[in-house]
Design an enzyme around this catalytic site. Structure first.
Site, PDB file in Angstrom:
ATOM      1  N   HIS A  29       0.750   2.055 -10.988  1.00  0.00           N
ATOM      2  CA  HIS A  29       0.397   1.845  -9.584  1.00  0.00           C
ATOM      3  C   HIS A  29      -1.115   1.990  -9.405  1.00  0.00           C
ATOM      4  O   HIS A  29      -1.744   2.822 -10.054  1.00  0.00           O
ATOM      5  CB  HIS A  29       1.139   2.837  -8.687  1.00  0.00           C
ATOM      6  CG  HIS A  29       1.064   2.446  -7.251  1.00  0.00           C
ATOM      7  ND1 HIS A  29      -0.036   2.717  -6.467  1.00  0.00           N
ATOM      8  CD2 HIS A  29       1.936   1.760  -6.463  1.00  0.00           C
ATOM      9  CE1 HIS A  29       0.167   2.230  -5.250  1.00  0.00           C
ATOM     10  NE2 HIS A  29       1.359   1.641  -5.222  1.00  0.00           N
ATOM     11  N   GLU A  34      -2.825   3.354  -7.227  1.00  0.00           N
ATOM     12  CA  GLU A  34      -3.304   4.687  -6.825  1.00  0.00           C
ATOM     13  C   GLU A  34      -3.465   5.583  -8.045  1.00  0.00           C
ATOM     14  O   GLU A  34      -4.353   6.424  -8.089  1.00  0.00           O
ATOM     15  CB  GLU A  34      -2.363   5.262  -5.763  1.00  0.00           C
ATOM     16  CG  GLU A  34      -2.594   4.553  -4.430  1.00  0.00           C
ATOM     17  CD  GLU A  34      -1.369   4.383  -3.540  1.00  0.00           C
ATOM     18  OE1 GLU A  34      -0.353   5.086  -3.765  1.00  0.00           O
ATOM     19  OE2 GLU A  34      -1.424   3.542  -2.629  1.00  0.00           O
ATOM     20  N   GLU A  72       0.211  -6.094  -6.914  1.00  0.00           N
ATOM     21  CA  GLU A  72      -0.262  -5.342  -5.758  1.00  0.00           C
ATOM     22  C   GLU A  72      -1.789  -5.402  -5.712  1.00  0.00           C
ATOM     23  O   GLU A  72      -2.466  -4.591  -6.367  1.00  0.00           O
ATOM     24  CB  GLU A  72       0.192  -3.880  -5.851  1.00  0.00           C
ATOM     25  CG  GLU A  72       1.696  -3.719  -5.802  1.00  0.00           C
ATOM     26  CD  GLU A  72       2.103  -2.384  -5.188  1.00  0.00           C
ATOM     27  OE1 GLU A  72       2.964  -2.413  -4.297  1.00  0.00           O
ATOM     28  OE2 GLU A  72       1.563  -1.338  -5.568  1.00  0.00           O
ATOM     29  N   GLY A  79      -1.998  -0.816   2.064  1.00  0.00           N
ATOM     30  CA  GLY A  79      -2.239   0.102   3.177  1.00  0.00           C
ATOM     31  C   GLY A  79      -3.490  -0.244   3.949  1.00  0.00           C
ATOM     32  O   GLY A  79      -4.196   0.640   4.415  1.00  0.00           O
ATOM     33  N   ASN A 126       8.497   2.397  -1.964  1.00  0.00           N
ATOM     34  CA  ASN A 126       7.690   3.417  -2.623  1.00  0.00           C
ATOM     35  C   ASN A 126       7.227   4.387  -1.540  1.00  0.00           C
ATOM     36  O   ASN A 126       6.344   4.063  -0.755  1.00  0.00           O
ATOM     37  CB  ASN A 126       6.486   2.750  -3.315  1.00  0.00           C
ATOM     38  CG  ASN A 126       5.513   3.772  -3.869  1.00  0.00           C
ATOM     39  OD1 ASN A 126       5.800   4.965  -3.904  1.00  0.00           O
ATOM     40  ND2 ASN A 126       4.360   3.301  -4.298  1.00  0.00           N
ATOM     41  N   TRP A 127       7.849   5.556  -1.533  1.00  0.00           N
ATOM     42  CA  TRP A 127       7.553   6.498  -0.435  1.00  0.00           C
ATOM     43  C   TRP A 127       6.240   7.250  -0.666  1.00  0.00           C
ATOM     44  O   TRP A 127       5.827   8.038   0.178  1.00  0.00           O
ATOM     45  CB  TRP A 127       8.720   7.490  -0.276  1.00  0.00           C
ATOM     46  CG  TRP A 127       9.992   6.848   0.166  1.00  0.00           C
ATOM     47  CD1 TRP A 127      10.244   5.513   0.332  1.00  0.00           C
ATOM     48  CD2 TRP A 127      11.209   7.518   0.518  1.00  0.00           C
ATOM     49  NE1 TRP A 127      11.544   5.307   0.750  1.00  0.00           N
ATOM     50  CE2 TRP A 127      12.156   6.528   0.864  1.00  0.00           C
ATOM     51  CE3 TRP A 127      11.607   8.854   0.554  1.00  0.00           C
ATOM     52  CZ2 TRP A 127      13.455   6.830   1.254  1.00  0.00           C
ATOM     53  CZ3 TRP A 127      12.900   9.167   0.936  1.00  0.00           C
ATOM     54  CH2 TRP A 127      13.820   8.162   1.289  1.00  0.00           C
ATOM     55  N   LYS A 128       5.630   7.030  -1.826  1.00  0.00           N
ATOM     56  CA  LYS A 128       4.349   7.693  -2.140  1.00  0.00           C
ATOM     57  C   LYS A 128       4.490   9.203  -1.911  1.00  0.00           C
ATOM     58  O   LYS A 128       5.557   9.756  -2.136  1.00  0.00           O
ATOM     59  CB  LYS A 128       3.206   7.069  -1.330  1.00  0.00           C
ATOM     60  CG  LYS A 128       3.174   5.544  -1.479  1.00  0.00           C
ATOM     61  CD  LYS A 128       1.894   4.920  -1.021  1.00  0.00           C
ATOM     62  CE  LYS A 128       1.968   3.414  -1.282  1.00  0.00           C
ATOM     63  NZ  LYS A 128       0.721   2.727  -1.082  1.00  0.00           N
TER      64      LYS A 128
HETATM   65  P1  13P Z   1       1.631  -0.535   1.559  1.00  0.00           P
HETATM   66  O1  13P Z   1       2.945  -1.225   1.874  1.00  0.00           O
HETATM   67  O2  13P Z   1       1.445   0.715   2.364  1.00  0.00           O
HETATM   68  O3  13P Z   1       0.496  -1.460   1.613  1.00  0.00           O
HETATM   69  O4  13P Z   1       1.753  -0.017   0.047  1.00  0.00           O
HETATM   70  C1  13P Z   1       2.079  -0.897  -0.966  1.00  0.00           C
HETATM   71  C2  13P Z   1       2.297  -0.123  -2.186  1.00  0.00           C
HETATM   72  O5  13P Z   1       1.371   0.502  -2.706  1.00  0.00           O
HETATM   73  C3  13P Z   1       3.646  -0.091  -2.743  1.00  0.00           C
HETATM   74  O6  13P Z   1       3.660   0.421  -4.019  1.00  0.00           O
END
Ligand code: 13P
Length: 246
Positions: A99, A101, A171, A177, A13-15
């Protein structure tokens, strides 16, 4: 009980990261460096503007294309949104929904996420549905109740025939993160058991055993094998590069 060989998912997931140049470099490195084993699905989820670019590069490779979100209408006056029809047009096979976020930073409700799940499956795309508790919820022992609600509402109206096109990603919000709080493989394993128990209550044991449940939250090269080695953890959802904390 009979154990099924479940598909393992390795998802990037490159966000909201990368420029077009960086997206191209990253995709090239992954395509060239990867040997994909049987029963493993590798999916890259770049930001919307680079889906076509990365999708073209992935054609003929063993890596699939996914999107990070989607609006639950085929088309219409929804400024700034992206429809499942558009994603299919770009040869996307998967969509990440729910997600944390989106849930916590953008205020997406369980009901709205459910609309997306139902619409995405009906459109013919596969869903990766994310669930997870915050640190406060974990500390106050609400993890099970939170997951129960996110799964019950998120999966409402999803017929059992569609389950082969749906996977769950656990998650924990506190481990995403986060350099300070990492979930241990054992903690992840324990929650995966809860998730599969919930899936089994809704869809029955046989179907629940066939579903892929992956883990995401500070998965790094150093710890990925430990998560993947846990029974019941069927893959990893990997983000990275959090500008807020680095
Ligand atoms: P991180 O690997 O940066 O903790 O992020 C996880 C994530 O949100 C994947 O969707």
């Amino acid at each position: 009980m009979k154990t099924h060989i479940r598909q393992k998912f390795i998802v990037g997931n490159w966000k909201m990261h990368t420029t077009a140049f960086e997206a191209e470099q990253l995709a090239r490195g992954i395509i060239d460096g990867l040997v994909v084993a049987d029963h493993v699905t590798v999916i890259l989820c770049p930001p919307f503007p680079y889906l076509a670019l990365v999708g073209d590069m992935l054609k003929g490779s063993q890596v699939a294309l996914g999107a990070q979100n989607m609006y639950p209408q085929a088309e219409g006056a929804f400024t700034g949104e992206v429809s499942p029809t558009m994603l299919l047009d770009l040869s996307c096979g998967y969509v990440i929904l729910g997600h944390s976020e989106g849930r916590h930073k953008l205020g997406e409700s369980d009901e709205f996420i459910n609309q997306k799940v139902v619409c995405t499956l009906a459109a013919g795309l596969d869903v990766i549905l994310c669930v997870g508790e915050t640190l406060e919820q974990r500390k106050s022992k609400q993890t099970e109740a939170v997951l129960d609600r996110q799964l019950s509402t998120g999966l409402a109206g999803v017929p059992s025939e569609a389950l082969s096109r749906l996977s769950i990603a656990y998650e924990p919000v506190w481990a995403i993160g986060n350099d300070e709080h990492h979930a241990t493989p054992q903690q992840a394993h324990d929650v995966h058991l809860l998730i599969r128990r919930k899936l089994s209550q809704v869809y029955g044991e046989t179907r629940a055993q066939k579903m892929t449940v992956q883990y995401g939250g500070s998965v790094e090269p150093e710890n990925a094998a430990a998560f993947l080695g846990q029974p019941g953890i069927d893959g990893v959802l990997i983000g990275g590069r959090q500008p807020e904390s680095r």
